[in-house]
Motif scaffolding. Structure first.
Motif, mmCIF file in Angstrom:
data_model
loop_
_atom_site.group_PDB
_atom_site.id
_atom_site.type_symbol
_atom_site.label_atom_id
_atom_site.label_comp_id
_atom_site.label_asym_id
_atom_site.label_seq_id
_atom_site.Cartn_x
_atom_site.Cartn_y
_atom_site.Cartn_z
ATOM 1 N N PRO A 104 -0.564 17.608 6.294
ATOM 2 C CA PRO A 104 -0.559 16.922 5.075
ATOM 3 C C PRO A 104 -1.622 17.527 4.166
ATOM 4 C CG PRO A 104 -1.372 15.838 7.380
ATOM 5 C CD PRO A 104 -1.182 17.481 7.593
ATOM 6 N N SER A 105 -2.357 18.369 4.188
ATOM 7 C CA SER A 105 -3.250 18.997 3.174
ATOM 8 C C SER A 105 -2.381 20.040 2.438
ATOM 9 C CB SER A 105 -4.580 19.463 3.542
ATOM 10 O OG SER A 105 -4.280 20.453 4.614
ATOM 11 N N GLN A 106 -1.284 20.721 2.952
ATOM 12 C CA GLN A 106 -0.737 21.700 2.339
ATOM 13 C C GLN A 106 0.687 21.561 2.030
ATOM 14 O OE1 GLN A 106 -0.929 25.453 4.830
ATOM 15 N NE2 GLN A 106 -2.992 25.103 5.333
ATOM 16 N N ALA A 107 1.217 20.454 2.543
ATOM 17 C CA ALA A 107 2.927 20.037 2.431
ATOM 18 C C ALA A 107 3.147 19.981 1.034
ATOM 19 C CB ALA A 107 3.255 18.881 3.142
ATOM 20 N N PRO A 145 0.781 -1.300 -0.005
ATOM 21 C CA PRO A 145 -0.003 0.026 -0.051
ATOM 22 C C PRO A 145 0.908 1.217 -0.119
ATOM 23 C CG PRO A 145 -0.788 -1.687 1.548
ATOM 24 C CD PRO A 145 0.596 -2.066 1.398
ATOM 25 N N GLN A 146 1.956 1.225 0.629
ATOM 26 C CA GLN A 146 2.887 2.424 0.693
ATOM 27 C C GLN A 146 3.498 2.774 -0.672
ATOM 28 O OE1 GLN A 146 5.870 2.060 3.651
ATOM 29 N NE2 GLN A 146 6.307 4.485 3.539
ATOM 30 N N PHE A 147 3.635 1.701 -1.452
ATOM 31 C CA PHE A 147 4.069 2.122 -2.928
ATOM 32 C C PHE A 147 3.287 2.824 -3.543
ATOM 33 C CE2 PHE A 147 3.876 0.538 -7.376
ATOM 34 C CZ PHE A 147 5.117 1.205 -7.845
ATOM 35 N N TRP A 148 1.680 2.275 -3.616
ATOM 36 C CA TRP A 148 0.604 2.824 -4.259
ATOM 37 C C TRP A 148 0.368 4.283 -3.819
ATOM 38 C CZ3 TRP A 148 -0.613 1.035 -8.773
ATOM 39 C CH2 TRP A 148 -0.239 -0.326 -9.023
ATOM 40 N N GLN A 149 0.467 4.475 -2.537
ATOM 41 C CA GLN A 149 0.516 5.842 -2.161
ATOM 42 C C GLN A 149 1.605 6.675 -2.343
ATOM 43 O OE1 GLN A 149 -1.420 7.600 -0.217
ATOM 44 N NE2 GLN A 149 -0.323 9.301 0.742
ATOM 45 N N SER A 150 2.688 6.222 -2.696
ATOM 46 C CA SER A 150 3.913 7.027 -3.414
ATOM 47 C C SER A 150 3.399 7.349 -4.726
ATOM 48 C CB SER A 150 5.138 6.241 -3.559
ATOM 49 O OG SER A 150 5.531 6.136 -2.061
ATOM 50 N N VAL A 151 2.720 6.367 -5.537
ATOM 51 C CA VAL A 151 2.347 6.444 -6.900
ATOM 52 C C VAL A 151 1.405 7.768 -6.952
ATOM 53 C CG1 VAL A 151 1.292 5.402 -8.968
ATOM 54 C CG2 VAL A 151 3.004 4.283 -7.551
ATOM 55 N N ARG A 152 0.203 7.638 -6.221
ATOM 56 C CA ARG A 152 -0.654 8.593 -6.179
ATOM 57 C C ARG A 152 -0.215 10.036 -5.777
ATOM 58 N NH1 ARG A 152 -3.612 4.211 -3.715
ATOM 59 N NH2 ARG A 152 -3.078 5.055 -1.518
ATOM 60 N N VAL A 153 0.912 9.947 -4.876
ATOM 61 C CA VAL A 153 1.277 11.396 -4.548
ATOM 62 C C VAL A 153 2.055 11.871 -5.680
ATOM 63 C CG1 VAL A 153 3.095 12.679 -3.161
ATOM 64 C CG2 VAL A 153 1.253 10.812 -2.175
ATOM 65 N N LEU A 165 12.912 18.843 3.688
ATOM 66 C CA LEU A 165 12.003 19.697 4.133
ATOM 67 C C LEU A 165 10.805 18.707 5.106
ATOM 68 C CD1 LEU A 165 11.506 22.513 1.439
ATOM 69 C CD2 LEU A 165 12.806 22.383 3.739
ATOM 70 N N THR A 166 10.649 17.565 4.128
ATOM 71 C CA THR A 166 9.467 16.849 4.604
ATOM 72 C C THR A 166 9.520 15.538 5.343
ATOM 73 O OG1 THR A 166 8.637 16.045 2.683
ATOM 74 C CG2 THR A 166 8.080 18.374 3.526
ATOM 75 N N GLY A 167 10.756 14.920 4.618
ATOM 76 C CA GLY A 167 11.052 13.406 5.040
ATOM 77 C C GLY A 167 10.075 12.377 4.385
ATOM 78 N N GLY A 168 9.139 12.813 3.475
ATOM 79 C CA GLY A 168 8.239 12.105 2.755
ATOM 80 C C GLY A 168 6.567 12.202 3.825
ATOM 81 N N GLY A 169 6.910 13.073 4.794
ATOM 82 C CA GLY A 169 5.648 13.415 5.623
ATOM 83 C C GLY A 169 5.134 14.678 5.249
ATOM 84 N N PRO A 170 4.091 15.272 5.847
ATOM 85 C CA PRO A 170 3.397 14.384 7.010
ATOM 86 C C PRO A 170 2.285 13.375 6.501
ATOM 87 C CG PRO A 170 2.477 16.595 6.743
ATOM 88 C CD PRO A 170 3.660 16.606 5.970
ATOM 89 N N GLU A 171 2.330 12.437 7.200
ATOM 90 C CA GLU A 171 1.399 11.266 6.858
ATOM 91 C C GLU A 171 1.666 10.712 5.261
ATOM 92 O OE1 GLU A 171 -2.450 12.351 7.865
ATOM 93 O OE2 GLU A 171 -1.889 12.952 10.006
ATOM 94 N N GLY A 172 2.754 10.727 4.995
ATOM 95 C CA GLY A 172 3.224 10.383 3.579
ATOM 96 C C GLY A 172 2.476 11.041 2.569
ATOM 97 N N SER A 173 2.120 12.425 2.777
ATOM 98 C CA SER A 173 1.445 13.295 1.882
ATOM 99 C C SER A 173 2.679 13.892 0.572
ATOM 100 C CB SER A 173 0.852 14.463 2.447
ATOM 101 O OG SER A 173 1.873 15.214 3.250
#
Length: 314
Positions: free
Chosen positions: A175-178, A87-95, A257-265
């Motif tokens: 998560p909504s602005q990063a 699921p984390q891979f697909w989250q990265s694809v969506r982002v 700046l974010t390290g992939g976060g917050p919450e993977g956003s």
């Protein structure tokens, strides 16, 4: 006597013709060798820095290193199957797709607008053009640090919002602005760079085309739509494709700046590859993700190039 002389002339002409024909055959071969000699450094560099690493990445993506016994084994497509079930891979694809869907048109449209503006002659045009181009001369890590200061809760941007009577914004901690904060950062860096290519394309458009359109009674907008855009198709296609590839490889701002976060956003694919390779320590799994990232980039670039060039080639 005359016949003998004619035969002698023909006999002497035949070797001359053969010599000329042989010289003509040798000339292309000599030119090809010369061209290959000049191209050899570039071809060797391409092989060593592009093709060979790409081939090794594909081979490594088919292996797995066991932390139990320290043995690297061939596992075939197992890494890819694990990725598709992650699921984390697909989250990265969506982002990554959302990031590209916003930042690419934004940068190209801003670059096109600025190119059309700065292509005109007015006082200070060269100065403003240099100022817009200047951010590309700053290393990405330095740009990330600068914008990290601007985005701080007590930073200059929130200070300006306070003066305007607006509430402070979390920017990189939301998560909504990063992701949108990163889009602004990357646009600040990239717009001036792509603008220079489009200005060069605008300057290649003959003035006679605009004069002919003006004689037909067209206004400025009609000349832009029916003259500028069609004749600027090739530079626009190059800018869109190159911009897409560049934004798929964004890494430094995310890491700093974010390290992939917050919450993977902001967990873009390139950063996720780094995390899997050096934080988790699974190089072969990360190589499989690299191969998929390259395949996704090539697919999107092919569609873009077809859409930008297809009608113009017909």
């Amino acid at each position: 006597m005359t016949t003998t002389t004619a035969k002698a002339g023909e006999d002497s002409a035949a070797p001359a013709a053969e010599i000329q024909s042989s010289a003509r055959r040798r000339r292309p071969r000599s030119q090809a060798r010369t061209a290959l000699a000049f191209l050899a450094p570039a071809l060797l560099t391409l092989l060593a820095l592009r093709l060979l690493p790409a081939g090794l990445a594909v081979v490594d993506s088919l292996r797995h290193h066991s932390l139990v016994d320290g043995v690297t084994r061939f596992v075939g497509l197992a890494n890819y199957r694990d990725l598709f079930g992650d699921p984390q891979f697909w989250q990265s694809v969506r982002v990554t797709l959302l990031f590209s869907l916003i930042v690419n048109p934004l940068q190209v449209l801003c670059a096109l607008g600025l190119a059309a503006l700065f292509n005109r002659r007015f006082a200070g045009a060269r100065l403003w053009r240099s100022l817009v181009f200047a951010p590309i001369a700053v290393p990405p890590a330095v740009s990330a640090v600068i914008w990290g200061i601007l985005y701080r809760p007590e930073g200059p941007l929130n200070a300006v919002l306070g003066v305007l009577g607006l509430p402070s914004q979390p920017f990189l901690t939301s998560p909504s602005q990063a992701l949108y904060a990163l889009i602004v950062l990357m646009s600040w860096v990239g717009v001036g760079y792509w603008m220079t290519f489009l200005i060069a394309g605008l300057q290649d458009i003959p003035q006679e085309c605009y004069d002919a359109a003006a004689m037909d009674g067209t206004n400025a907008w009609q000349r832009f739509v029916h003259v500028t855009l069609p004749l600027l198709r090739r530079p626009l296609a190059f800018v869109l494709v190159a911009d897409t590839v560049s934004n798929f490889l964004v890494f430094a701002p995310v890491q700093l700046l974010t390290g992939g976060g917050p919450e993977g956003s902001t967990n873009l694919l390139m950063y996720d590859v780094f995390r899997r390779a050096y934080s988790v320590g699974d190089i072969h799994y990360a190589q499989a993700e690299v191969v998929l990232l390259v395949a996704l980039t090539l697919a999107i670039v092919a569609v873009q190039y077809r859409l930008m060039q297809g009608k113009g080639e017909e």
